[in-house]
Design an enzyme around this catalytic site. Structure first.
Site, short mmCIF file in Angstrom:
data_model
loop_
_atom_site.label_atom_id
_atom_site.label_comp_id
_atom_site.label_asym_id
_atom_site.label_seq_id
_atom_site.Cartn_x
_atom_site.Cartn_y
_atom_site.Cartn_z
N GLU A 7 -12.79 -32.11 62.36
CA GLU A 7 -13.85 -31.16 62.04
C GLU A 7 -15.21 -31.75 62.38
O GLU A 7 -15.42 -32.97 62.33
CB GLU A 7 -13.77 -30.80 60.55
CG GLU A 7 -12.53 -29.97 60.28
CD GLU A 7 -12.31 -29.62 58.82
OE1 GLU A 7 -11.62 -28.62 58.58
OE2 GLU A 7 -12.79 -30.33 57.94
N CYS A 60 -10.85 -43.76 49.91
CA CYS A 60 -11.84 -43.39 48.89
C CYS A 60 -11.24 -42.25 48.05
O CYS A 60 -10.86 -41.21 48.57
CB CYS A 60 -13.14 -42.94 49.54
SG CYS A 60 -13.82 -44.18 50.66
N CYS A 93 -12.75 -38.56 48.30
CA CYS A 93 -12.96 -37.94 49.61
C CYS A 93 -11.72 -37.18 50.07
O CYS A 93 -10.61 -37.71 50.03
CB CYS A 93 -13.32 -39.03 50.63
SG CYS A 93 -13.58 -38.36 52.28
N CYS A 102 -8.17 -40.65 58.17
CA CYS A 102 -8.92 -41.88 57.86
C CYS A 102 -7.97 -42.87 57.24
O CYS A 102 -7.06 -42.49 56.50
CB CYS A 102 -10.06 -41.56 56.89
SG CYS A 102 -11.21 -42.95 56.67
N CYS A 149 -22.87 -33.42 62.38
CA CYS A 149 -22.06 -34.39 61.66
C CYS A 149 -20.73 -34.46 62.40
O CYS A 149 -20.02 -33.47 62.47
CB CYS A 149 -21.89 -33.93 60.22
SG CYS A 149 -20.79 -34.98 59.27
N CYS A 155 -20.17 -33.16 52.71
CA CYS A 155 -19.63 -34.53 52.76
C CYS A 155 -18.35 -34.63 51.95
O CYS A 155 -18.30 -34.21 50.80
CB CYS A 155 -20.59 -35.52 52.09
SG CYS A 155 -22.03 -35.87 53.00
N1 SAH Z 1 -16.26 -43.45 56.53
C1 SAH Z 1 -17.67 -43.33 56.63
C2 SAH Z 1 -18.15 -41.98 57.12
C3 SAH Z 1 -17.54 -40.73 56.52
S1 SAH Z 1 -17.95 -40.19 54.89
C4 SAH Z 1 -18.34 -43.67 55.32
O1 SAH Z 1 -17.63 -43.82 54.33
O2 SAH Z 1 -19.54 -43.84 55.29
C5 SAH Z 1 -19.58 -39.62 54.86
C6 SAH Z 1 -20.22 -39.74 53.47
O3 SAH Z 1 -19.70 -38.76 52.54
C7 SAH Z 1 -19.97 -41.08 52.82
O4 SAH Z 1 -21.15 -41.54 52.25
C8 SAH Z 1 -18.97 -40.74 51.74
O5 SAH Z 1 -18.93 -41.70 50.73
C9 SAH Z 1 -19.44 -39.39 51.31
N2 SAH Z 1 -18.44 -38.62 50.55
C10 SAH Z 1 -17.11 -38.66 50.66
N3 SAH Z 1 -16.52 -37.78 49.81
C11 SAH Z 1 -17.54 -37.15 49.17
C12 SAH Z 1 -17.59 -36.11 48.21
N4 SAH Z 1 -16.48 -35.52 47.76
N5 SAH Z 1 -18.80 -35.69 47.80
C13 SAH Z 1 -19.94 -36.23 48.30
N6 SAH Z 1 -19.94 -37.21 49.21
C14 SAH Z 1 -18.77 -37.68 49.65
#
Ligand code: SAH
Length: 346
Positions: free
Chosen positions: A94, A118, A121, A114, A107, A339
């Site tokens: 996406e 996390c 996420c 991945c 973005c 995000c």
């Molecule tokens: N792997 C990379 C890039 C992808 S995530 C990274 O971790 O930076 C992009 C951003 O979205 C990251 O800062 C991540 O921590 C954040 N993120 C992930 N899940 C989220 C959520 N449910 N709500 C808000 N931000 C989130």
């Protein structure tokens, strides 16, 4: 046996020139093809109208152009557009267009799924299938630039590597894509308008610093306390905060540019004074900026956006110590484009 056709976009300009010479043709044909592929974004050999019919047919016989296809597009009430992007092998990633009054940001994804885990996420729930090629990343940017021109009457202004995947775990391809995005042979965008976001892979952050990039770096921090961070970002076990700090110092030493820390405040997880104090200590490591981002729900009862008071306390304390902090509102939530919500659901 049938020869498998090669993806012509895996060739550098020099390699294409050599290829034409090997075929008994003139080297500048390689330049022409290269320009069609990257600058003019041709998806078909027939479109390369300054080549003879024979040359076009020859290329068609030996090569493919594995371009992406925007399979499905969703538009949010706030102007955000989420694209489901089909890759040549049928997998999907996406990408998102995020408009604000002054800029349009793309973005983009760097991996299918991945490998990091996390807990908050949505992408982490998809296992990592493969890395994207440089051209698959570049194509996402080109597609969003076109959407920005059609729907918002202006070109794309910024790019963030905050879609699916961990960009530093697909290092070479991400760097190659940025070279194309910024190069005169590609989109010619300024590297200052590009931000690569990482969960924090110290070894790769150092490698990146050695390569002296001219784009920006963001770190998804979310907690400056190891015992807490490991609970929400379990891979932190292998990459403790001490190693990340070390990599940040190395980064600043080599590049002299500050890093942005992304931070979500969750109720009952990182909303205490102790958490704020730890972040303030962390902010002293190198010059930085903090972006407090809103939590976008992914249907997991363990995580809930902290209260406004808790976020205000972070903002107030960071300000008191003289650190720059922005509190960000999420966009595109109604279409799961914010995000951490990218998970290939429609
Ligand atoms: N792997 C990379 C890039 C992808 S995530 C990274 O971790 O930076 C992009 C951003 O979205 C990251 O800062 C991540 O921590 C954040 N993120 C992930 N899940 C989220 C959520 N449910 N709500 C808000 N931000 C989130």
């Amino acid at each position: 046996m049938k020869e498998t056709k090669k993806d012509i976009r895996s060739y550098t300009q020099d390699e294409l020139r050599e290829y034409f010479v090997d075929q008994g043709q003139q080297a500048f044909r390689g330049n022409q093809v290269y320009e069609w592929l990257w600058k003019k974004g041709a998806h078909h050999f027939e479109d390369m109208t300054n080549l003879s019919k024979e040359t076009r047919a020859f290329l068609q016989e030996h090569f493919v152009i594995n371009h992406i296809r925007v399979d499905h597009m969703q538009r949010s009430k706030d102007g955000t557009i989420k694209n489901a992007v089909k890759l040549h092998d049928g997998l999907t990633v996406e990408s998102v267009l995020i408009p604000t009054p002054t800029r349009t940001t793309a973005c983009v994804s760097s991996q299918v799924g991945c490998s990091l885990n996390c807990e908050f996420c949505a992408t982490a729930r998809l296992k990592r299938m493969r890395n994207l090629n440089p051209d698959e990343i570049y194509d996402q940017v080109v597609a969003i630039d076109q959407q920005s021109r059609s729907y918002h009457n202006r070109p794309l202004s910024n790019i963030v590597f905050m879609g699916m995947g961990e960009p530093l775990m697909n290092y070479n391809n991400v760097i190659k894509s940025i070279d194309k995005i910024t190069g005169d042979d590609g989109l010619g965008m300024s590297p200052k308008r590009i931000t690569l976001s990482t969960s924090g892979v110290p070894k790769m952050m150092k490698k990146l610093a050695d390569d002296r990039p001219r784009f920006n770096l963001a770190l998804s921090l979310h907690s400056a306390i190891d015992e807490k961070r490991v609970k929400i970002m379990p891979f932190n076990e292998q990459f403790p905060l001490e190693d990340i700090k070390d990599a940040l110092r190395y980064w600043y030493d080599k590049t002299g540019t500050r890093v942005t820390y992304e931070y979500v405040v969750w109720k009952g997880i990182n909303d205490t004074k102790e958490d704020i104090d730890a972040l303030i200590d962390f902010c002293k490591v190198i010059p930085c900026k903090v972006n407090i981002i809103e939590y976008n729900s992914i249907d997991d009862a363990r995580f809930e956006q902290a209260s406004k008071q808790a976020v205000d306390a972070y903002e107030r304390e960071l300000n008191r110590y003289g650190f720059t902090v922005n509190v960000r509102r999420s966009r595109g939530k109604d279409i799961d484009a914010a995000c951490g919500q990218l998970a290939n659901k429609e």
